[in-house]
Design a protein around this motif. Structure first.
Motif, PDB file in Angstrom:
ATOM      1  N   ASN A  54       5.597 -11.947 -13.690  1.00  0.00           N
ATOM      2  CA  ASN A  54       4.505 -11.730 -13.488  1.00  0.00           C
ATOM      3  C   ASN A  54       4.468 -11.963 -11.807  1.00  0.00           C
ATOM      4  O   ASN A  54       4.241 -11.345 -11.295  1.00  0.00           O
ATOM      5  N   ALA A  57       5.601  -8.814 -10.511  1.00  0.00           N
ATOM      6  CA  ALA A  57       4.216  -7.373 -10.387  1.00  0.00           C
ATOM      7  C   ALA A  57       2.828  -8.236  -9.482  1.00  0.00           C
ATOM      8  O   ALA A  57       2.618  -7.651  -8.824  1.00  0.00           O
ATOM      9  N   GLN A  58       3.489  -9.235  -9.254  1.00  0.00           N
ATOM     10  CA  GLN A  58       2.063  -9.997  -8.149  1.00  0.00           C
ATOM     11  C   GLN A  58       2.875  -9.474  -6.647  1.00  0.00           C
ATOM     12  O   GLN A  58       2.374  -8.428  -6.146  1.00  0.00           O
ATOM     13  N   LYS A  59       4.227  -9.655  -6.558  1.00  0.00           N
ATOM     14  CA  LYS A  59       4.971  -9.334  -4.808  1.00  0.00           C
ATOM     15  C   LYS A  59       5.119  -7.696  -5.359  1.00  0.00           C
ATOM     16  O   LYS A  59       4.907  -6.792  -3.991  1.00  0.00           O
ATOM     17  N   PHE A  60       4.865  -6.934  -5.827  1.00  0.00           N
ATOM     18  CA  PHE A  60       4.280  -5.339  -5.968  1.00  0.00           C
ATOM     19  C   PHE A  60       2.984  -4.530  -5.963  1.00  0.00           C
ATOM     20  O   PHE A  60       3.112  -4.353  -5.088  1.00  0.00           O
ATOM     21  N   GLY A  61       2.296  -5.680  -6.462  1.00  0.00           N
ATOM     22  CA  GLY A  61       0.688  -5.493  -6.455  1.00  0.00           C
ATOM     23  C   GLY A  61       0.764  -5.753  -4.192  1.00  0.00           C
ATOM     24  O   GLY A  61      -0.006  -4.551  -3.809  1.00  0.00           O
ATOM     25  N   GLU A  62       0.978  -7.086  -4.417  1.00  0.00           N
ATOM     26  CA  GLU A  62       1.324  -7.010  -2.871  1.00  0.00           C
ATOM     27  C   GLU A  62       1.670  -6.064  -1.904  1.00  0.00           C
ATOM     28  O   GLU A  62       0.463  -5.809  -0.675  1.00  0.00           O
ATOM     29  N   ALA A  64       2.422  -3.362  -2.230  1.00  0.00           N
ATOM     30  CA  ALA A  64       1.231  -2.005  -2.541  1.00  0.00           C
ATOM     31  C   ALA A  64       0.400  -1.708  -1.820  1.00  0.00           C
ATOM     32  O   ALA A  64      -0.562  -0.844  -0.886  1.00  0.00           O
ATOM     33  N   VAL A  65      -0.706  -3.071  -1.589  1.00  0.00           N
ATOM     34  CA  VAL A  65      -1.294  -3.048  -1.312  1.00  0.00           C
ATOM     35  C   VAL A  65      -1.434  -2.959   0.675  1.00  0.00           C
ATOM     36  O   VAL A  65      -2.151  -2.534   1.145  1.00  0.00           O
ATOM     37  N   VAL A  86       7.693  -1.439  -1.148  1.00  0.00           N
ATOM     38  CA  VAL A  86       7.214  -0.537  -2.482  1.00  0.00           C
ATOM     39  C   VAL A  86       8.312   0.235  -3.345  1.00  0.00           C
ATOM     40  O   VAL A  86       8.400  -0.386  -4.434  1.00  0.00           O
TER      41      VAL A  86
END
Ligand SMILES: N=c1c2ncn([C@@H]3O[C@H](COP(=O)(O)OP(=O)(O)OP(=O)(O)O)[C@@H](O)[C@H]3O)c2ncn1[C@@H]1O[C@H](COP(=O)(O)O)[C@@H](O)[C@H]1O
Length: 129
Positions: A54, A57-62, A64-65, A86
């Protein structure tokens, strides 16, 4: 990305045969894979993987944003840095999930030459009602 200073704990690996092309992704994958299960105080990758899927995934999402913000704002140099973040975090996610670069390269190769427009048009139509 917040605090780049955190990243000094492990000596840089510079293989003699290192080349500046997409093979850097394979080398990065091999490095991250080698960090799995190692001391989280010595490796950011090990620390991230120890924190669980989790968090990865959170770090990847951050990242990416942050990447898309630089793209939308037209910041060329910053977009390069965020793109590297990314890709790094995507590779950590692959290692954690057991995905290999070859599997992704194969999927990209499978798609080569097929226009996205044609592929979408060929999808089975969704039934309504
Ligand atoms: N490409 C990268 C890379 N890009 C970004 N980062 C690190 O990612 C971290 C992102 O910082 P953040 O504060 O956003 O994240 P965080 O520390 O998880 O913070 P919180 O969300 O918990 O607050 C920083 O410590 C960056 O240095 C990277 N760390 C490692 N690599 C590569 O991975 C290789 C192995 O690194 P280690 O696993 O550290 O040995 C290195 O040789 C590099 O090639």
């Amino acid at each position: 990305m917040g605090k780049p200073a955190k990243r000094a704990s492990v000596a840089k690996e510079t293989p003699a045969e290192a080349t500046v092309d997409a093979r850097v992704l394979q080398r990065l994958f091999d490095t991250v894979l080698s960090r799995r299960g190692t001391d989280p105080s010595l490796s950011h990758s090990a620390r991230l993987m120890a924190r669980g899927r989790n968090k990865i995934a959170q770090k990847f999402g951050e990242e990416a944003v942050e990447c898309l913000i630089e793209a939308v704002n037209g910041n060329h140099k910053e977009l390069i840095g965020e793109s590297a973040d990314v890709l790094y975090h995507l590779i950590v996610m692959w290692v954690d999930s057991g995905v290999t670069p070859e599997e992704v390269w194969n999927e990209l190769q499978r798609r080569e030459g097929t226009s996205g427009i044609a592929e979408k048009a060929a999808r089975p139509k969704e039934k309504i009602g």
